[in-house]
Design an enzyme around this catalytic site. Structure first.
Site, PDB file in Angstrom:
ATOM      1  N   SER A 122       2.094  -9.041  -5.885  1.00 40.76           N
ATOM      2  CA  SER A 122       1.506  -7.497  -5.610  1.00 40.76           C
ATOM      3  C   SER A 122       2.380  -6.476  -5.680  1.00 40.76           C
ATOM      4  O   SER A 122       2.163  -5.602  -5.311  1.00 40.76           O
ATOM      5  CB  SER A 122       0.862  -8.178  -4.995  1.00 40.76           C
ATOM      6  OG  SER A 122      -0.360  -8.801  -4.985  1.00 40.76           O
TER       7      SER A 122
ATOM      8  N   SER B 161      -1.659  -6.865  -6.390  1.00 39.63           N
ATOM      9  CA  SER B 161      -3.088  -6.046  -5.535  1.00 39.63           C
ATOM     10  C   SER B 161      -2.831  -4.640  -5.535  1.00 39.63           C
ATOM     11  O   SER B 161      -3.480  -4.072  -5.268  1.00 39.63           O
ATOM     12  CB  SER B 161      -3.558  -6.945  -4.410  1.00 39.63           C
ATOM     13  OG  SER B 161      -1.532  -6.860  -3.767  1.00 39.63           O
TER      14      SER B 161
ATOM     15  N   LYS C 286      -0.639   1.727   1.518  1.00 40.67           N
ATOM     16  CA  LYS C 286      -1.625   0.316   0.378  1.00 40.67           C
ATOM     17  C   LYS C 286      -2.433   0.643   1.538  1.00 40.67           C
ATOM     18  O   LYS C 286      -2.263   0.243   2.993  1.00 40.67           O
ATOM     19  CB  LYS C 286      -0.770  -1.005   0.308  1.00 40.67           C
ATOM     20  CG  LYS C 286      -2.093  -1.397  -0.262  1.00 40.67           C
ATOM     21  CD  LYS C 286      -0.804  -3.010  -0.749  1.00 40.67           C
ATOM     22  CE  LYS C 286      -1.498  -4.132  -1.355  1.00 40.67           C
ATOM     23  NZ  LYS C 286      -1.227  -5.246  -1.644  1.00 40.67           N
TER      24      LYS C 286
END
Lengths: 481, 483
Positions: free
Chosen positions: B175, B151, B76
């Site tokens: 998330s 997210s 990420k």
């Protein structure tokens, strides 16, 4: 109307830990800009603070030295404001739960009396970097070497009643932190900085007047001057029917003026909240006790000891005990010479003046304690007069060797030999018939004054080496004849 | 090759069925050909990946026994990678190249993982749909008209589209778990403090935790073992041994007590989702677990509490993005204030600004007690709810998200979007581990079953998930158009 001044201090003490409060960067002063700034100090994304345990130790030592409550749990908080030299956009500090709670110290005033000043609390926090506004063509330069340097902020109660008391308190704190060796005490490098809260009230009134805060004073002299200036201003305002506005003020030491920086209404909301990146600082009794054992002798205790075991006056004891280096120097000279009072006089007198004049630290003094003790011994045993001693002192300062060597080399040994003195006296009497005549005709009261002439003449011939006491006796005897 | 699990890939690498370079080239090729459909990567690090793969092949030849050696993964874009742009999904950091690796990146690098690139995400991890990224929205491989969740939407889409076998992710309020649910993946948010936060760009420091998005509990266990470590650089990292998370996977779950919180099956839960979750829970019962009805009475306060604490922390955490030292700086600032205002105004998107404003407000003089302090008090009550529950049960089970993936633009009202995390947020507030695993489809879109465990009970969550995955094949379902 008679006015009373009320003063409280906020003192920032830069700790002399090797590394910063929340990063491993060095705290040394004077490096090239931004060479002592790690990603943590630069607040790069994703970096995290790790607290420096050594700073806790220093804070606890300080707390013990000011007889304060040591809080076994303290919490770092974030104080939020934007400024280019504050990389994270917040300062990590302590507010609701500081590491050091209430305490008190006893300061020595000029008249020899002592006064108690209460400490409200002391907390740990990180310093900001520096903004440099010159040499950047209308832009500002940022140096983050200082960012993250550990500080203790000490907040006193409003217990001081004059600029002199405030300065005595400031000096006392300076002597404590240098005795503890937790701060280098170098004011010129900003190692100690003072914010002074000042208000005045009619004498006898209990309610405190509105205060102002003069920030960032970095010398005792500026502090004294700034306080006097502000007290005068406040009294002027009040006496001409005005009101004091609660505000922050900046003092300029060059122009000896101060100006308002911002008023209370403009003051910022710092939105403090506990820092979620740091755990509460927790330690147990054992840790505190362990540090209590390690405490060096503090200036207050040292002052008392100098009075008790060396027989010094409170004034001399205070002057000598306040600075760690000076105290150690004094003890060495006093013990070596066996003449503590003479040692005190020389160290607070000629030596202090010479160090001051040449801006030399006592640790770098060219005259060793052994050398000064040697001088004092010769003075005490009558080998040299105090006048000659000053000459020997100067020679030792210039590096001409020990007192004995200087005395020997320069032939400064005091003439106490009666034969030699009698010869010199006889010569002077023979060459000054008029003065002898006058002396003998004068009444008793006027004679001592007239004797000075003959002493001066013999001293001239002896190049100052005549033993004054012996000379006096011989002169009196000869002039009576 | 992209159909294989981590354990299978590791075996293939060791058997020399293919090299790490071949495997890496295969994934890079897939990313090149297919990611145009999903926008799951912000940066693809092709050259570095091949370099790392070559090194892994050498290590394997020299007898390296790390189960992850030579396996390609994606990070990420919230994890700092030395020498590789790290944006956090924001224009603010579009130019930011960190000089250091996050501890997660370092640990996985040491285990021999090959980094394919950095995945897309909601800006500063603020969002539940991956629509707030400065680098464009991410499409759900199950239905490209729908969001992948957020997210960690880029990591989820990349793994679901099999552009990477596994990806790192972070979870502040859901998330990891919510995108896992919406993309049919197994997603684990470990206990707060289990994985170092060093080098992970902070959103809300007391809630942020790194984890993974993977295709099975077994893959997750392999990853967690390599990522977790005590890190002296993170004061909130916990000094606790890292067990072999694969060891307990085969254990039977007969006798396990599973708590079913009534508050997780109330109003707002989509009927189809509820159906799938209940079927999954019945499956667990069939495997020998005992179901216990429990109550987490402060559940309804979790979202409002979170939306005070998280914005408060973020309002301070994001102050460092001021245009002074790195990141976006506006053109021709007139003075300091102008530089601050325009750099931040241009650098941050609307959701980030909204949360900074909310957090600043919540911490302001006069409001602190009513908001921040009160929220911290409720946070303790929420934690107590769980502590009470875990006196009776071993694991808590319920839905991960209220519904399946929704179309882009469907939740324009921020509060509607915030309700996406209604079942996941309490876990972050309490610091507990939570795991989402696929449990069937509604309208051809995946549904997630959430398991919540006690502190450092990751091994147990993985064990339950693994036993479920042995008995079912929901986790083997892939989007229809994936070849």
């Amino acid at each position: 109307m008679e006015w009373e001044t009320v003063i409280g201090l906020e003192v920032h003490i830069q700790l002399s830990t090797q590394s910063k409060l929340f990063s491993g960067s060095s705290t040394a002063f004077g490096a090239e800009p931004n060479t002592q700034a790690s990603p943590v100090d630069l607040a790069m994304p994703g970096t995290l603070p790790v607290a420096n345990a050594e700073a806790f130790r220093y804070a606890v030592l300080f707390g013990l030295a000011v007889n304060a409550q040591i809080n076994h749990r303290s919490v770092f908080e974030r104080k939020n404001y934007f400024y280019p030299d504050l990389p994270k956009g917040y300062q990590t500090t302590q507010l609701a739960e500081p590491i050091v709670g209430a305490g008190e110290v006893h300061i020595q005033l000029a008249d020899g009396s002592t006064k108690t000043v209460r400490i409200h609390h002391a907390h740990l926090e990180e310093d900001a970097g520096k903004s440099l506004h010159e040499d950047f063509h209308g832009m500002s330069g940022i140096d983050l070497n200082r960012a993250g340097t550990p500080l203790i902020e000490v907040v006193t109660e409003p217990d001081m009643r004059s600029a002199e008391e405030a300065v005595a308190m400031a000096r006392h704190l300076h002597s404590i932190v240098t005795a503890l060796n937790i701060c280098d005490g170098d004011m010129s490098q900003g190692s100690m900085r003072f914010d002074v809260n000042i208000s005045v009230r009619p004498k006898g009134e209990e309610k405190l007047g509105t205060r102002t805060e003069t920030k960032n004073l970095n010398s005792f002299r500026f502090m004294e001057d700034a306080i006097k200036l502000e007290v005068e201003r406040q009294i002027d305002v009040l006496e001409s029917g005005g009101k004091i506005i609660q505000e922050t003020r900046l003092y300029n030491g060059d122009t000896r003026t101060a100006r308002a920086m911002r008023s209370k209404e403009e003051s910022m909301d710092y939105r403090y909240f506990p820092c979620p990146d740091l755990l509460p600082v927790v330690f147990d009794d054992e840790y505190v006790e362990h540090l209590r054992q390690q405490m060096p002798e503090l200036p207050e205790a040292k002052r008392q000891r100098f009075m008790d075991s060396y027989g010094l006056s409170a004034y001399d004891a205070n002057a000598l005990a306040s600075d760690r280096g000076t105290a150690a120097y004094f003890e060495a000279v006093a013990d070596d010479s066996g003449e503590p009072k003479l040692a005190a006089n020389w160290i607070t007198g000629d030596l202090a003046a010479q160090l001051n004049q040449t801006e030399t630290a006592i640790d770098a003094c060219p005259i060793t304690p052994e050398q000064l003790a040697g001088l004092i011994k010769r003075l005490a045993d009558g080998t040299i007069s105090s006048k000659i001693a000053k000459q020997v002192f100067t020679a030792m300062w210039e590096g001409e060797g020990t007192a004995d060597e200087v005395i020997e080399k320069r032939g400064l040994k005091q003439v106490s030999d009666t034969g030699a003195l009698e010869k010199m006296v006889a010569e002077v009497i023979a060459s000054s018939p008029q003065q002898v005549e006058n002396y003998r005709n004068a009444d008793e009261k006027k004679r001592p004054k007239m004797l000075g002439y003959f002493v001066g003449q013999v001293m001239k011939t002896s190049k100052g080496q005549a033993n004054p006491q012996a000379l006096n006796e011989i002169l009196l005897k000869k002039l009576e004849e | 090759m992209h159909k294989l699990s981590l354990a299978e890939l590791a075996k293939g690498l060791r058997d020399k069925s293919y090299s790490s370079v071949e495997l890496t080239e295969h994934y890079l090729d897939r990313i090149k050909r297919l990611d145009g459909n999903y926008n799951s990567f912000i940066t693809v690090t092709e050259e570095r990946a091949l370099e790392q793969a070559r090194a892994a092949d050498q290590a394997l030849a020299a007898g390296n026994t790390s189960p992850l050696c030579g396996v390609p993964i994606a990070h990420k874009d919230i994890f700092c990678t030395a020498g590789v742009k790290t944006t956090c999904g924001s224009r603010m950091l579009d130019n930011f190249v960190p000089p250091y690796d996050a501890t997660v990146v370092e640990n996985l690098g040491r285990a021999g993982c090959v980094t394919l690139g950095k995945t897309n995400m909601d800006e500063f991890a603020m969002g539940s749909s991956n629509e707030t990224s400065y680098f464009g929205l991410v499409k759900n491989p199950w239905d490209t008209n729908c969001v992948p969740g957020g997210s960690s939407g880029g990591s989820a889409a990349a793994v679901a589209a099999q552009l990477a076998p596994v990806a790192t992710a972070t979870d502040t309020g859901g998330s990891i778990r919510q995108p896992a649910a919406l993309c049919g993946l197994t997603g684990l948010k470990p206990t707060y403090g289990r994985i170092s936060r060093w080098g992970m760009i902070a959103f809300a420091s007391s809630l942020d935790q790194a984890g993974t998005l993977a295709r099975s509990a077994e893959d997750t266990a392999l990853m967690l073992g390599a990522m977790a470590s005590f890190d002296p650089k993170d004061s909130t990292s916990v000094d606790k041994d890292v067990p072999d998370y694969t060891a307990a996977l085969p254990d039977k779950i007969a006798g396990l007590k599973i708590g079913i919180p009534k508050e997780y099956f109330g109003e707002g839960l989509n009927a189809g989702t509820e159906q799938r979750v209940k079927e999954a829970i019945a499956e667990l019962e069939k495997l020998g677990a005992t179901l216990v009805d429990i109550s987490l009475p402060h559940t309804h306060l979790a979202v409002p509490t979170y939306y005070v604490i998280a914005p408060a922390e973020c309002s301070a955490n994001l102050s460092r993005f001021d245009g002074v030292r790195y990141g976006h700086r506006c053109d021709d600032p007139q003075d300091l204030l102008d530089m601050y205002c325009r750099s931040r105004g241009e650098g941050f998107g609307n959701e980030v600004k909204r949360r900074i404003l909310v957090g600043t407000y919540a911490l302001s003089a006069g409001y602190y007690d009513a908001y921040y302090r009160k929220a911290q008090q409720i946070r303790r009550l929420i934690k107590q709810d769980f502590m009470e529950a875990f006196k009776q049960v071993d694991v808590i089970a319920g839905p991960t998200a209220p519904s399946v993936a929704f179309p882009f633009g469907a939740k324009k009202d921020p509060v509607a979007m915030y309700m996406e995390d209604i079942y996941t947020i309490a876990t972050n507030l309490a610091g507990l581990p939570g795991l989402s695993l696929p449990c069937g489809l509604v309208d051809d879109k995946p549904v997630g079953l959430q398991l919540i465990g006690g502190y450092f009970e990751e091994a147990r969550l993985l064990n339950v998930a693994h036993q479920f995955q042995l008995a079912t094949d929901h986790h083997r379902h892939t989007p229809a158009n994936i070849d």
